[in-house]
Write a protein that holds these residues in place. Sequence first.
Motif, PDB file in Angstrom:
ATOM      1  N   ARG A  39       0.844  -1.199   0.000  1.00 57.89           N
ATOM      2  CA  ARG A  39       0.000   0.000   0.000  1.00 57.89           C
ATOM      3  C   ARG A  39       0.876   1.245   0.000  1.00 57.89           C
ATOM      4  NH1 ARG A  39      -5.346  -0.933   1.914  1.00 57.89           N
ATOM      5  NH2 ARG A  39      -5.578  -3.001   2.780  1.00 57.89           N
ATOM      6  N   THR A  40       0.379   2.266  -0.679  1.00 62.53           N
ATOM      7  CA  THR A  40       0.965   3.592  -0.584  1.00 62.53           C
ATOM      8  C   THR A  40      -0.162   4.532  -0.164  1.00 62.53           C
ATOM      9  OG1 THR A  40       0.539   4.128  -2.903  1.00 62.53           O
ATOM     10  CG2 THR A  40       2.680   3.129  -2.389  1.00 62.53           C
ATOM     11  N   GLU A  41       0.102   5.819  -0.163  1.00 61.23           N
ATOM     12  CA  GLU A  41      -0.924   6.762   0.286  1.00 61.23           C
ATOM     13  C   GLU A  41      -2.186   6.706  -0.573  1.00 61.23           C
ATOM     14  OE1 GLU A  41      -1.593  11.533   0.980  1.00 61.23           O
ATOM     15  OE2 GLU A  41       0.425  10.784   0.618  1.00 61.23           O
ATOM     16  N   HIS A  42      -2.039   6.554  -1.895  1.00 56.36           N
ATOM     17  CA  HIS A  42      -3.199   6.573  -2.786  1.00 56.36           C
ATOM     18  C   HIS A  42      -3.515   5.243  -3.451  1.00 56.36           C
ATOM     19  CE1 HIS A  42      -2.177  10.920  -2.699  1.00 56.36           C
ATOM     20  NE2 HIS A  42      -3.488  11.026  -2.669  1.00 56.36           N
ATOM     21  N   PHE A  43      -2.621   4.276  -3.389  1.00 61.03           N
ATOM     22  CA  PHE A  43      -2.806   3.038  -4.147  1.00 61.03           C
ATOM     23  C   PHE A  43      -2.700   1.788  -3.281  1.00 61.03           C
ATOM     24  CE2 PHE A  43      -1.082   6.087  -7.229  1.00 61.03           C
ATOM     25  CZ  PHE A  43      -2.062   6.026  -8.205  1.00 61.03           C
ATOM     26  N   VAL A  44      -3.325   0.726  -3.784  1.00 57.70           N
ATOM     27  CA  VAL A  44      -3.187  -0.602  -3.192  1.00 57.70           C
ATOM     28  C   VAL A  44      -2.795  -1.544  -4.332  1.00 57.70           C
ATOM     29  CG1 VAL A  44      -4.373  -2.488  -2.033  1.00 57.70           C
ATOM     30  CG2 VAL A  44      -4.959  -0.148  -1.468  1.00 57.70           C
ATOM     31  N   LEU A  45      -1.813  -2.393  -4.082  1.00 55.36           N
ATOM     32  CA  LEU A  45      -1.352  -3.355  -5.075  1.00 55.36           C
ATOM     33  C   LEU A  45      -1.774  -4.750  -4.651  1.00 55.36           C
ATOM     34  CD1 LEU A  45       0.450  -4.087  -7.569  1.00 55.36           C
ATOM     35  CD2 LEU A  45       2.327  -4.325  -5.942  1.00 55.36           C
ATOM     36  N   TYR A  46      -2.473  -5.441  -5.538  1.00 55.11           N
ATOM     37  CA  TYR A  46      -2.823  -6.847  -5.352  1.00 55.11           C
ATOM     38  C   TYR A  46      -2.023  -7.631  -6.384  1.00 55.11           C
ATOM     39  CZ  TYR A  46      -6.998  -5.067  -2.988  1.00 55.11           C
ATOM     40  OH  TYR A  46      -7.865  -4.428  -2.145  1.00 55.11           O
ATOM     41  N   ALA A  47      -1.563  -8.809  -6.006  1.00 63.29           N
ATOM     42  CA  ALA A  47      -0.787  -9.598  -6.963  1.00 63.29           C
ATOM     43  C   ALA A  47      -0.897 -11.077  -6.655  1.00 63.29           C
ATOM     44  CB  ALA A  47       0.678  -9.174  -6.934  1.00 63.29           C
ATOM     45  N   ARG A  48      -0.776 -11.881  -7.703  1.00 61.72           N
ATOM     46  CA  ARG A  48      -0.709 -13.335  -7.547  1.00 61.72           C
ATOM     47  C   ARG A  48       0.087 -13.886  -8.718  1.00 61.72           C
ATOM     48  NH1 ARG A  48      -4.227 -16.899 -10.587  1.00 61.72           N
ATOM     49  NH2 ARG A  48      -5.442 -15.611 -11.993  1.00 61.72           N
TER      50      ARG A  48
END
Length: 137
Positions: A39-48
């Motif tokens: 996570r950053t201030e404005h974004f969320v990263l999902y990954a697989r």
Amino acid sequence: MTDVRTPLPARQAGDFPRDRRIVKTDEFSSVFRLRPVYRTEHFVLYARRNSLPQARLGVVAAKRLAPRAVTRNTIKRATRELFRQAELPAVDCIVRLSRPVNTRKDPARSASVKATLRAELMQLFAFLPSAPAFARK
């Protein structure tokens, strides 16, 4: 009279081919089911992990978080550009905007907003290759 047609240009370096994108709803859902990786201030990263030879990207920028289309398109363009430049393992990545970027009263695109978003996106993609679950073997 002859019909002279100009040939279509070859795929450009900045092109983002369909095989590098996550486009189907069930593909998005299968990645969203997992916990966020970063996570950053404005974004969320999902990954697989995926079984393909390359990484794929999906971008979600909700209208309620970025009310202007110009802002949403800027976010998507910057995300795709940095994704193309990053050397990532074979993973499906979804970058989701999680906090409002600006309001309708603010300028749609400003240099400071673009710089901030770019820096956060670079953090996301820099983290991914070093993540324990996705490190190359």
